[in-house]
Scaffold this active site. Structure first.
Site, PDB file in Angstrom:
ATOM      1  N   LYS A  52      -1.542  34.133  38.373  1.00  0.00           N
ATOM      2  CA  LYS A  52      -0.876  32.894  38.780  1.00  0.00           C
ATOM      3  C   LYS A  52      -1.276  31.662  37.965  1.00  0.00           C
ATOM      4  O   LYS A  52      -0.518  30.693  37.892  1.00  0.00           O
ATOM      5  CB  LYS A  52      -1.151  32.633  40.258  1.00  0.00           C
ATOM      6  CG  LYS A  52      -0.421  33.577  41.211  1.00  0.00           C
ATOM      7  CD  LYS A  52       1.059  33.306  41.256  1.00  0.00           C
ATOM      8  CE  LYS A  52       1.744  34.042  42.399  1.00  0.00           C
ATOM      9  NZ  LYS A  52       3.159  33.692  42.517  1.00  0.00           N
ATOM     10  N   SER A 302      -1.825  42.879  39.761  1.00  0.00           N
ATOM     11  CA  SER A 302      -1.560  41.436  39.747  1.00  0.00           C
ATOM     12  C   SER A 302      -2.643  40.571  40.368  1.00  0.00           C
ATOM     13  O   SER A 302      -2.666  39.371  40.142  1.00  0.00           O
ATOM     14  CB  SER A 302      -0.233  41.154  40.458  1.00  0.00           C
ATOM     15  OG  SER A 302      -0.276  41.642  41.793  1.00  0.00           O
TER      16      SER A 302
END
Length: 408
Positions: A52, A302
């Site tokens: 992110k 992720s």
């Protein structure tokens, strides 16, 4: 005019002054298991343990005039924004759901320091999203979407830039977790038709699949927040515009309990700590089966922001999914020796994990909640067969969501 891929490459080059590329590592265990060349793109090893910060970096570097950045996040985007606020010397106000794991809240504070203010609002991401947007309307500041922003999408595409450089070519198959769609939209826009895709969502937050079925973004009536990094009720408008042509055949939804088996496997076998959303791409390999045999497959892990206080829950859900742990309510005779008779039915690999009288009185029978752990699912067939043969009344409540919620 520069292409999307050119912009992504430029963003990746700028990032190198702030943080290193994440490793792309071949996984021998998964490769042998699935008969393919499996590589893990380890975004869980970034400075904030997720991809992110890429989107946050790219969006903030393009707005040097902005003094205040506002975001809503279930945790990983918040950490990325906090990290970049501190780096760029900007102020940030971060809205987080009250259900966000404490570990992610604490890390956001650490990364942002005095540069950020955290506000806990709502039970779900979409609640705090509305609060953050309302704050921007009243107080000003630039709202930094966790996914529905062209600069964020471009920033997430730098994952693909690195894969291409590290692997030397596009993979045959790319497995990507989906929350609001920023990462998946970025990778699809970067690689285009150069590889096959599987976009993976948790069953309780399959907003991409719902949008593909409806032909437009729709709001899910209910979201399961277990895989909080991918638990989004509505896919972004900009992200879906890039993803709308992928087709349902490229979309997978994953049972959250099965996902727990993969989290434990990666921890116990590989020593890799993945949060639920971070394990989605690895778990999806079980469904891809023969379609990836002999191919080069890259799974995006992720995120690794896992609160170890959740480990007992993960183990519990994994055991129940695997069929090696069950809960049942047993009517036990109220007489001396009745408990001993029941215990004699247990095999050498059966272990009592829970024993609680739900109702005990002077009557002939009492209700008992029993939890049993064993080594093989088939052991329960033997146990229940003995109970049936000896006239015991019992009810398996392992899959009864309502009863399990109140009793287990």
């Amino acid at each position: 005019m520069d292409s999307f891929a050119d912009h992504a490459r430029a963003a990746a080059a700028e990032m190198r002054a702030v943080f290193p590329e994440s490793p792309l590592l071949r996984n021998a265990h998964l490769s042998a298991r699935f008969g393919a060349d499996i590589w893990l793109k380890r975004e869980d090893l970034s400075p904030v343990r997720s991809y992110k910060l890429r989107g946050a970096f790219n969006a903030m570097r393009k707005r040097p005039e902005a003094d205040l950045f506002v975001c809503a996040s279930a945790g990983n985007h918040a950490q990325g924004v906090a990290y970049m606020c501190r780096h760029f010397g900007k102020k940030g106000v971060i809205f987080m759901p009250v259900t966000t794991p404490q570990q992610k809240i604490d890390k956001t504070r650490i990364f942002g320091g005095d540069a950020v203010e955290i506000r806990m609002i709502g039970d779900y991401f979409d609640d705090c999203l509305a609060a953050a947007q309302s704050f921007c309307a009243e107080r000003g500041g630039h709202f930094l979407s966790p996914f529905d922003d062209d600069d964020v999408i471009e920033g997430q595409a730098t994952v693909g830039v690195e894969i291409l450089e590290q692997l030397g070519r596009a993979p045959d198959h790319l497995v990507v977790p989906v929350g609001g769609g920023g990462l998946s939209a970025g990778l699809l826009s970067f690689f285009g038709a150069d590889c096959q895709y599987t976009f993976v969502e948790p069953h309780g937050g399959a907003c991409l699949r719902a949008a593909l079925e409806a032909g437009k973004p729709v709001t899910l009536p209910r979201v399961d927040t277990f895989a909080d990094g991918a638990a989004v009720a509505r896919i972004g408008e900009r992200t879906f515009d890039r993803l709308k042509g992928v087709g349902l055949a490229s979309s997978l939804t994953i049972n959250e309990d099965r996902l727990c088996t993969t989290i434990l496997e990666m921890l116990n076998v590989e020593g890799i700590v993945l949060e639920p959303a971070g394990a989605l791409s690895v778990d999806a390999l079980k469904d891809l089966g023969m379609t990836i045999r002999g191919k080069t497959v890259v799974c995006i892990t992720s995120g690794g922001n896992f609160d170890f206080e959740r480990l007992p829950e993960v183990k519990e859900r994994a055991q129940r999914y695997s069929g090696v742990k069950k809960y049942f309510i047993l009517r036990l005779p109220q007489r001396p020796g009745a408990l001993k008779d029941f215990l004699n039915f247990l095999g050498p690999e059966d272990d009592i994990a829970r024993f609680e009288y739900l109702k005990k009185s002077a009557r002939n029978f009492g209700s008992v909640l029993i939890g049993i752990e064993t080594s093989e699912p088939g052991n329960f067939e033997r146990l229940f067969g003995l109970l049936d043969d000896n006239g015991y009344t019992y009810r398996d409540i392992t899959e009864d969501e309502v009863l399990a919620q109140f009793l287990i």
